[in-house]
Design a protein around this motif. Structure first.
Motif, PDB file in Angstrom:
ATOM      1  N   GLY A 299     -52.390  31.487  23.829  1.00  0.00           N
ATOM      2  CA  GLY A 299     -53.191  32.532  24.439  1.00  0.00           C
ATOM      3  C   GLY A 299     -52.471  33.002  25.689  1.00  0.00           C
ATOM      4  N   LEU A 300     -52.355  34.313  25.869  1.00  0.00           N
ATOM      5  CA  LEU A 300     -51.567  34.862  26.973  1.00  0.00           C
ATOM      6  C   LEU A 300     -52.440  35.679  27.921  1.00  0.00           C
ATOM      7  CD1 LEU A 300     -48.470  36.138  24.938  1.00  0.00           C
ATOM      8  CD2 LEU A 300     -48.777  33.906  26.049  1.00  0.00           C
ATOM      9  N   ARG A 301     -51.983  35.782  29.159  1.00  0.00           N
ATOM     10  CA  ARG A 301     -52.591  36.671  30.136  1.00  0.00           C
ATOM     11  C   ARG A 301     -51.576  37.748  30.491  1.00  0.00           C
ATOM     12  NH1 ARG A 301     -54.613  32.513  34.684  1.00  0.00           N
ATOM     13  NH2 ARG A 301     -52.472  31.835  34.367  1.00  0.00           N
ATOM     14  N   ASP A 302     -52.054  38.966  30.601  1.00  0.00           N
ATOM     15  CA  ASP A 302     -51.180  40.040  31.048  1.00  0.00           C
ATOM     16  C   ASP A 302     -50.957  39.917  32.554  1.00  0.00           C
ATOM     17  OD1 ASP A 302     -50.024  42.737  29.938  1.00  0.00           O
ATOM     18  OD2 ASP A 302     -50.826  43.185  31.925  1.00  0.00           O
TER      19      ASP A 302
ATOM     20  N   LEU B 204     -57.508  38.482  27.699  1.00  0.00           N
ATOM     21  CA  LEU B 204     -56.927  37.484  26.810  1.00  0.00           C
ATOM     22  C   LEU B 204     -56.157  38.178  25.699  1.00  0.00           C
ATOM     23  CD1 LEU B 204     -56.667  34.562  25.660  1.00  0.00           C
ATOM     24  CD2 LEU B 204     -58.824  35.007  24.443  1.00  0.00           C
ATOM     25  N   TYR B 205     -54.955  37.657  25.410  1.00  0.00           N
ATOM     26  CA  TYR B 205     -54.123  38.176  24.322  1.00  0.00           C
ATOM     27  C   TYR B 205     -53.760  37.028  23.391  1.00  0.00           C
ATOM     28  CZ  TYR B 205     -53.633  42.386  27.138  1.00  0.00           C
ATOM     29  OH  TYR B 205     -53.888  43.524  27.865  1.00  0.00           O
ATOM     30  N   LEU B 206     -53.724  37.313  22.098  1.00  0.00           N
ATOM     31  CA  LEU B 206     -53.397  36.319  21.082  1.00  0.00           C
ATOM     32  C   LEU B 206     -51.943  36.521  20.682  1.00  0.00           C
ATOM     33  CD1 LEU B 206     -56.632  36.713  18.922  1.00  0.00           C
ATOM     34  CD2 LEU B 206     -56.259  35.277  20.947  1.00  0.00           C
ATOM     35  N   ALA B 207     -51.133  35.479  20.846  1.00  0.00           N
ATOM     36  CA  ALA B 207     -49.689  35.613  20.690  1.00  0.00           C
ATOM     37  C   ALA B 207     -49.272  35.770  19.235  1.00  0.00           C
ATOM     38  CB  ALA B 207     -48.987  34.409  21.305  1.00  0.00           C
ATOM     39  N   LEU B 208     -48.244  36.595  19.021  1.00  0.00           N
ATOM     40  CA  LEU B 208     -47.566  36.758  17.743  1.00  0.00           C
ATOM     41  C   LEU B 208     -46.237  36.008  17.815  1.00  0.00           C
ATOM     42  CD1 LEU B 208     -48.208  40.590  17.475  1.00  0.00           C
ATOM     43  CD2 LEU B 208     -49.404  38.820  16.172  1.00  0.00           C
ATOM     44  N   THR B 209     -45.502  35.985  16.726  1.00  0.00           N
ATOM     45  CA  THR B 209     -44.249  35.227  16.718  1.00  0.00           C
ATOM     46  C   THR B 209     -43.247  35.765  17.737  1.00  0.00           C
ATOM     47  OG1 THR B 209     -43.416  36.613  14.913  1.00  0.00           O
ATOM     48  CG2 THR B 209     -44.507  34.550  14.315  1.00  0.00           C
ATOM     49  N   GLY B 210     -43.284  37.075  18.013  1.00  0.00           N
ATOM     50  CA  GLY B 210     -42.334  37.663  18.944  1.00  0.00           C
ATOM     51  C   GLY B 210     -42.885  37.911  20.331  1.00  0.00           C
ATOM     52  N   SER B 211     -44.043  37.367  20.640  1.00  0.00           N
ATOM     53  CA  SER B 211     -44.664  37.622  21.943  1.00  0.00           C
ATOM     54  C   SER B 211     -43.875  36.969  23.074  1.00  0.00           C
ATOM     55  CB  SER B 211     -46.102  37.102  21.952  1.00  0.00           C
ATOM     56  OG  SER B 211     -46.903  37.815  21.035  1.00  0.00           O
ATOM     57  N   ARG B 212     -44.028  37.576  24.266  1.00  0.00           N
ATOM     58  CA  ARG B 212     -43.393  37.045  25.469  1.00  0.00           C
ATOM     59  C   ARG B 212     -44.463  36.792  26.518  1.00  0.00           C
ATOM     60  NH1 ARG B 212     -40.279  41.572  24.334  1.00  0.00           N
ATOM     61  NH2 ARG B 212     -41.009  42.639  26.223  1.00  0.00           N
ATOM     62  N   ALA B 213     -44.214  35.834  27.371  1.00  0.00           N
ATOM     63  CA  ALA B 213     -45.169  35.471  28.420  1.00  0.00           C
ATOM     64  C   ALA B 213     -45.398  36.638  29.373  1.00  0.00           C
ATOM     65  CB  ALA B 213     -44.664  34.255  29.190  1.00  0.00           C
ATOM     66  N   ASN B 214     -46.656  36.800  29.802  1.00  0.00           N
ATOM     67  CA  ASN B 214     -47.037  37.809  30.803  1.00  0.00           C
ATOM     68  C   ASN B 214     -46.777  39.234  30.353  1.00  0.00           C
ATOM     69  OD1 ASN B 214     -47.798  35.772  32.672  1.00  0.00           O
ATOM     70  ND2 ASN B 214     -45.639  35.499  33.216  1.00  0.00           N
ATOM     71  N   THR B 215     -46.710  39.455  29.044  1.00  0.00           N
ATOM     72  CA  THR B 215     -46.536  40.820  28.519  1.00  0.00           C
ATOM     73  C   THR B 215     -47.534  41.019  27.382  1.00  0.00           C
ATOM     74  OG1 THR B 215     -44.751  39.995  27.089  1.00  0.00           O
ATOM     75  CG2 THR B 215     -44.106  41.086  29.143  1.00  0.00           C
ATOM     76  N   GLY B 216     -48.726  41.461  27.749  1.00  0.00           N
ATOM     77  CA  GLY B 216     -49.786  41.606  26.771  1.00  0.00           C
ATOM     78  C   GLY B 216     -49.457  42.542  25.635  1.00  0.00           C
ATOM     79  N   TYR B 217     -48.607  43.549  25.875  1.00  0.00           N
ATOM     80  CA  TYR B 217     -48.320  44.523  24.836  1.00  0.00           C
ATOM     81  C   TYR B 217     -47.492  43.930  23.687  1.00  0.00           C
ATOM     82  CZ  TYR B 217     -43.702  44.987  27.075  1.00  0.00           C
ATOM     83  OH  TYR B 217     -42.468  44.740  27.602  1.00  0.00           O
ATOM     84  N   THR B 218     -46.953  42.717  23.871  1.00  0.00           N
ATOM     85  CA  THR B 218     -46.231  42.061  22.784  1.00  0.00           C
ATOM     86  C   THR B 218     -47.149  41.173  21.948  1.00  0.00           C
ATOM     87  OG1 THR B 218     -45.617  40.131  24.116  1.00  0.00           O
ATOM     88  CG2 THR B 218     -44.135  42.037  24.184  1.00  0.00           C
ATOM     89  N   ALA B 219     -48.415  41.107  22.304  1.00  0.00           N
ATOM     90  CA  ALA B 219     -49.390  40.284  21.583  1.00  0.00           C
ATOM     91  C   ALA B 219     -50.548  41.169  21.117  1.00  0.00           C
ATOM     92  CB  ALA B 219     -49.881  39.154  22.490  1.00  0.00           C
TER      93      ALA B 219
END
Length: 374
Positions: free
Chosen positions: A81-84, A90-105
């Motif tokens: 689970g990520l925070r922008d 709250l953002y739910l991570a995908l395989t390519g998500s990056r920390a502190n970047t909500g638009y990647t999740a």
């Protein structure tokens, strides 16, 4: 059946820490939900989404299940689970998500919107991820039209500002590991049917005792008090007092259980009839006989009707082995029904062999009848 489940998990990441326990979470939770002694959700009604690459891969299965669900829609997510960086969302991570970047999740609000659109009477979201308590807060503060989320229940693995745990050396994450233990073993001295609120209270007590992040929940319209699964700890039956009584109980179970299952089935409660038939077959008389055939036939027909044809064939194959030591109308019926299912599956040669055995049974029956005194 009017219920659907979508189990989503991201275990493999390109730029975040790997979470191998998520794979075990998905596998074992799907098995638990499909257990006829717990929920009995058919395989085709439980979709598992592993390592979604983009938002469509994560959300489309939820939307599809939401359109089909009439009774219960359960959506489970396990992963990071990520925070922008600029918000508390709250953002739910995908395989390519990056920390502190909500638009990647995938923003939790998008999952919530899809679930809200479902016509299911009861909607359940289970989040096993860091900061998942934010989902409960978002659900409370972000909903204006209460009717649009009638029956919503959110169960989160951790408070809004705490990380969830995937302990080293453990097969599952901390939250889902306890959840699975509750489902599989049940709750001692608990009710026969376990509701969401009972599960939450038990989870909270167990995780608190281990000094692990405590779960959070939010519900609408007291939906947490609606039964979800059977309590395995409450359904275990003690052994009868002695061998004679044991056989009497087994014989009674056959007749009463078969009648109950047929009554449930006729009332449209096939999900409840399945565990009754399984229990009757498991505890039935040790010697094969016509009553066993009746239970096996009823169970196989119910399995086939609910799309579980492979298991239906397995049940009838066990009955078929018993027909080699028995004969009569129900033994012949076992052969005919097994042949039908084998033919539907494309096993024509086996179907012919089974039908030939049915003819042999009919000949033996006719011979015995001819030799019997009038």
């Amino acid at each position: 059946m009017g219920s659907r489940a979508v189990l989503i998990g991201t275990a493999a990441y390109r730029q975040l820490e790997q979470l191998p326990a998520v794979t075990a979470n998905l596998r074992d939770l799907a098995q638990a939900l499909g257990d006829p002694m717990l929920w009995g959700l058919p395989d085709r009604h439980c979709v598992v989404v592993t390592d979604p690459q983009d938002s469509s891969a994560l959300l489309d299965p939820v939307q599809s299940a939401g359109e089909d669900a009439e009774d219960t829609l359960l959506v489970y997510y396990a992963g990071h689970g990520l925070r922008d960086a600029d918000s508390s969302d709250l953002y739910l991570a995908l395989t390519g998500s990056r920390a502190n970047t909500g638009y990647t999740a995938v923003g939790y609000q998008h999952l919530r919107a899809v679930v809200r659109q479902s016509r299911a009477r009861r909607k359940i979201i289970v989040l096993d991820c860091c900061f998942s308590g934010r989902a409960a807060k978002a659900l409370t503060g972000g909903i204006i039209d209460e009717a649009a989320v009638d029956g919503a229940y959110v169960l989160a693995a951790s408070p809004r500002d705490r990380v969830a745990l995937a302990p080293d050396g453990e097969m599952h994450t901390a939250f889902t590991g306890e959840l699975l233990d509750i489902l599989r073993a049940g709750i001692a001295d608990g009710p026969e049917l376990i509701d969401l609120e009972t599960i939450y209270q038990e989870l909270d007590a167990r995780l608190r005792a281990k000094n692990r992040p405590r779960p959070q929940r939010h519900q609408e319209n007291n939906t947490g008090r609606l039964p979800l699964v059977r309590n395995r700890a409450a359904t275990a039956e003690p052994l009868p007092a002695g061998p004679v009584l044991r056989e009497e109980v087994r014989a009674a179970m056959l007749g009463a259980g078969l009648s109950l299952a047929r009554m449930l089935r006729s009332a449209g409660r096939s999900r409840d009839a399945l565990p009754v038939l399984r229990l009757v077959l498991q505890e039935g008389t040790p010697e094969p006989g016509a009553h066993n055939f009746a239970v096996q036939l009823e169970l196989a027909e119910l399995l086939a009707d609910t799309g579980q044809s492979r298991e239906a064939v397995e049940v009838l194959e066990q009955a078929f082995l018993q027909t080699r030591k028995s004969f009569g109308p129900e033994a012949v019926l076992v052969c005919r029904r097994l042949a039908d299912l084998l033919q539907e599956a494309g096993n024509h040669i086996q179907a012919c062999e089974v039908l030939k055995h049915a003819l042999d049974l009919m000949e033996v029956g006719s011979a015995v009848a001819a030799e019997s005194p009038e």
